[in-house]
Every structure is written in structure tokens, then in C-alpha cells.
Enzyme design. Structure first.
Site, PDB file in Angstrom:
ATOM      1  N   GLY A 115       0.360  -4.965   1.857  1.00 40.31           N
ATOM      2  CA  GLY A 115      -0.806  -5.267   1.018  1.00 40.31           C
ATOM      3  C   GLY A 115      -0.447  -6.000  -0.257  1.00 40.31           C
ATOM      4  N   TYR A 131      -5.319  -4.157  10.116  1.00 45.44           N
ATOM      5  CA  TYR A 131      -5.747  -4.816   8.870  1.00 45.44           C
ATOM      6  C   TYR A 131      -7.232  -5.131   8.969  1.00 45.44           C
ATOM      7  CZ  TYR A 131      -3.906  -6.473   4.452  1.00 45.44           C
ATOM      8  OH  TYR A 131      -3.580  -6.574   3.122  1.00 45.44           O
ATOM      9  N   HIS A 136       0.857  -1.194   0.000  1.00 44.66           N
ATOM     10  CA  HIS A 136       0.000   0.000   0.000  1.00 44.66           C
ATOM     11  C   HIS A 136       0.897   1.249   0.000  1.00 44.66           C
ATOM     12  CE1 HIS A 136      -3.388   2.537   1.017  1.00 44.66           C
ATOM     13  NE2 HIS A 136      -4.188   1.525   1.200  1.00 44.66           N
TER      14      HIS A 136
HETATM   15  O1  YXS Z   1      11.642   8.500   0.129  1.00 45.01           O
HETATM   16  P1  YXS Z   1      11.548   8.518  -1.377  1.00 45.01           P
HETATM   17  O2  YXS Z   1      10.719   9.631  -1.924  1.00 45.01           O
HETATM   18  O3  YXS Z   1      12.902   8.342  -2.034  1.00 45.01           O
HETATM   19  O4  YXS Z   1      10.708   7.196  -1.773  1.00 45.01           O
HETATM   20  C1  YXS Z   1      11.227   5.942  -1.390  1.00 45.01           C
HETATM   21  C2  YXS Z   1      10.218   5.311  -0.437  1.00 45.01           C
HETATM   22  O5  YXS Z   1       9.648   6.235   0.481  1.00 45.01           O
HETATM   23  C3  YXS Z   1       9.159   4.849  -1.418  1.00 45.01           C
HETATM   24  N1  YXS Z   1       8.371   3.775  -0.854  1.00 45.01           N
HETATM   25  C4  YXS Z   1       7.088   3.906  -0.477  1.00 45.01           C
HETATM   26  N2  YXS Z   1       6.253   4.971  -0.507  1.00 45.01           N
HETATM   27  C5  YXS Z   1       4.998   4.772  -0.028  1.00 45.01           C
HETATM   28  N3  YXS Z   1       4.550   3.587   0.440  1.00 45.01           N
HETATM   29  C6  YXS Z   1       5.364   2.503   0.485  1.00 45.01           C
HETATM   30  N4  YXS Z   1       4.881   1.338   0.917  1.00 45.01           N
HETATM   31  C7  YXS Z   1       6.701   2.644   0.019  1.00 45.01           C
HETATM   32  N5  YXS Z   1       7.782   1.817  -0.061  1.00 45.01           N
HETATM   33  C8  YXS Z   1       8.773   2.521  -0.601  1.00 45.01           C
HETATM   34  O6  YXS Z   1       9.871   4.381  -2.555  1.00 45.01           O
HETATM   35  C9  YXS Z   1      11.148   5.064  -2.623  1.00 45.01           C
HETATM   36  C10 YXS Z   1      12.256   4.043  -2.661  1.00 45.01           C
HETATM   37  O7  YXS Z   1      12.187   3.380  -1.427  1.00 45.01           O
HETATM   38  P2  YXS Z   1      13.517   2.942  -0.645  1.00 45.01           P
HETATM   39  O8  YXS Z   1      14.545   4.023  -0.798  1.00 45.01           O
HETATM   40  O9  YXS Z   1      13.117   2.548   0.731  1.00 45.01           O
HETATM   41  O10 YXS Z   1      13.965   1.667  -1.503  1.00 45.01           O
HETATM   42  P3  YXS Z   1      14.858   0.442  -1.007  1.00 45.01           P
HETATM   43  O11 YXS Z   1      15.151  -0.324  -2.239  1.00 45.01           O
HETATM   44  O12 YXS Z   1      15.962   0.943  -0.145  1.00 45.01           O
HETATM   45  O13 YXS Z   1      13.916  -0.418  -0.081  1.00 45.01           O
HETATM   46  C11 YXS Z   1      12.803  -1.051  -0.678  1.00 45.01           C
HETATM   47  C12 YXS Z   1      11.848  -1.493   0.458  1.00 45.01           C
HETATM   48  C13 YXS Z   1      10.566  -2.035  -0.168  1.00 45.01           C
HETATM   49  C14 YXS Z   1      12.551  -2.556   1.332  1.00 45.01           C
HETATM   50  C15 YXS Z   1      11.537  -0.241   1.320  1.00 45.01           C
HETATM   51  O14 YXS Z   1      11.083   0.807   0.475  1.00 45.01           O
HETATM   52  C16 YXS Z   1      10.463  -0.525   2.313  1.00 45.01           C
HETATM   53  O15 YXS Z   1      10.668  -1.175   3.354  1.00 45.01           O
HETATM   54  N6  YXS Z   1       9.222  -0.030   1.984  1.00 45.01           N
HETATM   55  C17 YXS Z   1       8.091  -0.209   2.871  1.00 45.01           C
HETATM   56  C18 YXS Z   1       7.545  -1.631   2.776  1.00 45.01           C
HETATM   57  C19 YXS Z   1       6.300  -1.720   3.668  1.00 45.01           C
HETATM   58  O16 YXS Z   1       6.381  -1.670   4.886  1.00 45.01           O
HETATM   59  N7  YXS Z   1       5.131  -1.776   3.034  1.00 45.01           N
HETATM   60  C20 YXS Z   1       3.844  -1.808   3.715  1.00 45.01           C
HETATM   61  C21 YXS Z   1       3.044  -0.564   3.299  1.00 45.01           C
HETATM   62  S1  YXS Z   1       1.535  -0.440   4.238  1.00 45.01           S
HETATM   63  C22 YXS Z   1       0.600  -1.727   3.622  1.00 45.01           C
HETATM   64  O17 YXS Z   1       0.920  -2.347   2.623  1.00 45.01           O
HETATM   65  C23 YXS Z   1      -0.650  -2.086   4.343  1.00 45.01           C
HETATM   66  C24 YXS Z   1      -1.496  -0.917   4.731  1.00 45.01           C
HETATM   67  S2  YXS Z   1      -0.256  -3.024   5.750  1.00 45.01           S
HETATM   68  O18 YXS Z   1       0.862  -2.329   6.403  1.00 45.01           O
HETATM   69  O19 YXS Z   1      -1.403  -3.032   6.598  1.00 45.01           O
HETATM   70  O20 YXS Z   1       0.120  -4.292   5.300  1.00 45.01           O
END
Ligand code: YXS
Length: 259
Positions: free
Chosen positions: A108, A138, A64
Site C-alpha cells: 500500500g 486489492y 499496510h
Molecule cells: O516481527 P517484529 O515484531 O520484529 O516486527 C518486524 C516486522 O514484522 C514489522 N513489519 C510489519 N508489520 C506489519 N505490517 C507490515 N507490512 C510490516 N513490515 C514489517 O516490522 C518489524 C521489522 O521488520 P523486519 O524485521 O522484517 O525488517 P527488515 O528490515 O528485515 O525488512 C524490512 C522489509 C520491509 C523488507 C520487511 O519487513 C518486509 O518484507 N515487510 C513486509 C512488506 C510487505 O509485504 N508489505 C505489504 C503489506 S500488505 C499491504 O500493503 C497491502 C494490503 S497489499 O498487500 O495489498 O499491497
């Protein structure tokens, strides 16, 4: 920029997530693009869909879009939330959807993969369900997708720990149908799609719909529904929910206080 690229090969539609800069987050525009591709494939009466990221992706989808999560006072995963809409569209798509997975899968996006009918993953793939890491309550149909896509013990482990599980273990647990080397992943998925496309599409579609109805056939009393709605509201109204989202945006570890 095209958030999803599409390709048709015979009776198979291929939709490729195409926003690597933002790790293929399931933002509203991204979800709209995926759903548009599913509808276009259905209009062409394609018999199988493959949902994938670009070859060599380190992240299949980061889940998400956290920037779209409401800061407080509104259900972050209500009926009209883009993620909920995507899950339902995958489930009602008459053609089986094969999730072709390379890279890490988050939040998500885990549910999105599990909502697909078949999952084929490269060996380095990981799946991390993250609501608990963000303080997100969730929603119950999402929990059912998780339960149907795994089993009670694994659903609890993934939801409570928010830690990634790897492709090989996911295959042993039945979350993934096949683990295939990355360099043969596309050929494997297209061959499986070809096997399905060679069968009677009406028979395949009705069996998919029957399994969807059976998988969702859980009685819930009005009181049960209201209890869950009330409990979830306590969470998305909590300081921890605000803290989880702020910590993500401030790129720091969250400090949860249980209030
Ligand atoms: O900060 P900038 O502008 O450079 O953007 C970065 C990140 O902020 C962005 N980005 C996201 N933006 C919004 N929502 C996200 N879920 C998200 N994930 C990433 O993308 C740009 C590059 O990310 P960066 O620098 O962290 O890349 P990386 O290669 O070092 O690491 C990739 C990840 C995926 C390991 C890392 O971005 C990460 O941990 N992202 C969050 C993963 C996560 O927790 N997703 C859950 C989202 S909430 C959701 O899905 C549900 C509501 S729930 O939580 O209930 O399951």
C-alpha cells in the site's frame, strides 16, 4: 512516540514518517498522523507538501500494517480502511504532495507514493506491490491509482509478479519524476517545491483537482460494481487469503492452493 514529525519551511510543509522500528508501516495511528499533518498544513495555507522518511532510511514504508488486516470475512480494503483514507486525503489535498523517497517501498505504500502528485527517488529505491504475495484482493480505486501512476502493462507486471522494480526503471516508465542522488534528494525536492510555491496557488490547486477528477472519470455500471465486489469477496473469504496473512505473521513463505 511521534509517528510523523512535521516542519515548515516558507510555504512548504514537510511530513516525515518516523516509525523506523516498524518500518513506517501505514497503521491506523500512522495514517491518522499523516492526515493530521496534511490538515495542519492546509490550515496554514502551505503551498506544497513533502512526504518523506528520515534521511538514510532503508525502508520508506513497509505498506499496510498486516496485523490490521482482517483474518477473514471482512473486506480488508474497504472505504474506511486507513490506507484508503490516506490515499483520498493525499488526492484531495489542495497543495501538491511531493513523495521524497529513500529506501524500499512496499504494498500500500507503493500506492501511497503513486497517489502523490510528484515522486522524487534516490537511485537505490525499489517499489514492490504485494497483494498477490499476501493473497489480498486489492480494491478497484487502488488499481486505478496504480494504472494512473504507471501504465497497463507495468500495473499488471507489478501486481501479478509482486517483484520490486528499481528507481531508474521507474523513472524510465514515468512512475518517478526524477531520480536524484540521496545526498542531494532533500535539496532537489525543496527546490522543486519552491518552484511550485512561487506560482499562483489557486491555479495550481484547481489544476490538481481537475487532473484528479479526470483521472477518476471511469464509467462503471451497477452490475460491474457488484461483479467486482463479489469477486473480491471470494478472495478475502478464501483459504489463500488466510494463508497469506498467517505466513507473513509466521515469517514463512506462503503456500497458495487457489482456493
Ligand atoms: O516481527 P517484529 O515484531 O520484529 O516486527 C518486524 C516486522 O514484522 C514489522 N513489519 C510489519 N508489520 C506489519 N505490517 C507490515 N507490512 C510490516 N513490515 C514489517 O516490522 C518489524 C521489522 O521488520 P523486519 O524485521 O522484517 O525488517 P527488515 O528490515 O528485515 O525488512 C524490512 C522489509 C520491509 C523488507 C520487511 O519487513 C518486509 O518484507 N515487510 C513486509 C512488506 C510487505 O509485504 N508489505 C505489504 C503489506 S500488505 C499491504 O500493503 C497491502 C494490503 S497489499 O498487500 O495489498 O499491497
Amino acid at each position: 512516540m511521534t509517528l510523523v514529525t512535521t516542519e515548515v519551511r516558507g510555504d512548504v510543509g514537510i511530513a516525515t514518517l518516523n516509525n523506523p522500528e516498524r518500518r513506517n508501516v501505514l497503521s491506523q495511528p500512522m495514517v491518522q498522523a499523516i492526515v493530521a499533518a496534511l490538515h495542519d498544513f492546509a490550515r496554514q495555507r502551505l503551498r506544497v507538501v513533502v512526504l518523506r522518511a528520515a534521511a538514510g532510511s532503508k525502508v520508506w514504508s513497509a505498506g499496510h500494517d498486516v496485523h490490521e488486516l482482517p483474518e477473514q470475512g471482512r473486506d480488508p480494503l474497504g472505504w474506511d480502511d486507513p490506507l484508503r483514507h490516506l490515499i483520498r486525503e493525499i488526492e484531495i489535498c489542495p497543495a501538491p504532495v511531493i513523495a521524497m523517497v529513500e529506501g524500499s517501498v512496499w504494498g500500500g505504500a507503493c500506492e501511497t507514493v503513486m497517489a502523490c502528485d510528484l515522486v522524487v527517488a534516490a537511485p537505490t529505491v525499489t517499489f514492490a506491490l504485494t497483494p498477490a504475495r499476501l493473497g489480498v484482493p486489492y480494491n478497484i480505486s487502488g488499481m486505478l491509482t496504480l494504472l494512473n501512476g504507471s501504465n497497463m502493462r507495468i500495473a499488471k507486471e507489478m501486481a501479478f509478479t509482486a517483484k520490486p522494480i528499481g528507481a531508474e526503471r521507474a523513472e524510465r516508465l514515468g512512475i518517478v519524476n526524477h531520480v536524484v542522488p540521496a545526498d542531494t534528494l532533500e535539496a532537489f525536492c525543496l527546490a522543486m517545491a519552491g518552484d511550485i510555491a512561487a506560482n499562483a496557488p489557486l491555479s495550481v490547486a484547481v489544476m490538481k483537482e481537475q487532473l484528479r477528477i479526470l483521472a477518476g472519470a471511469h464509467p462503471m455500471t451497477p452490475q460491474g460494481f457488484e461483479r467486482v465486489a463479489g469477486l473480491r469477496r471470494l478472495v478475502y473469504d478464501s483459504a489463500d487469503y488466510r494463508e497469506g496473512i498467517r505466513a507473513f505473521k509466521e515469517k514463512r513463505e506462503p503456500v497458495f492452493r487457489g482456493e
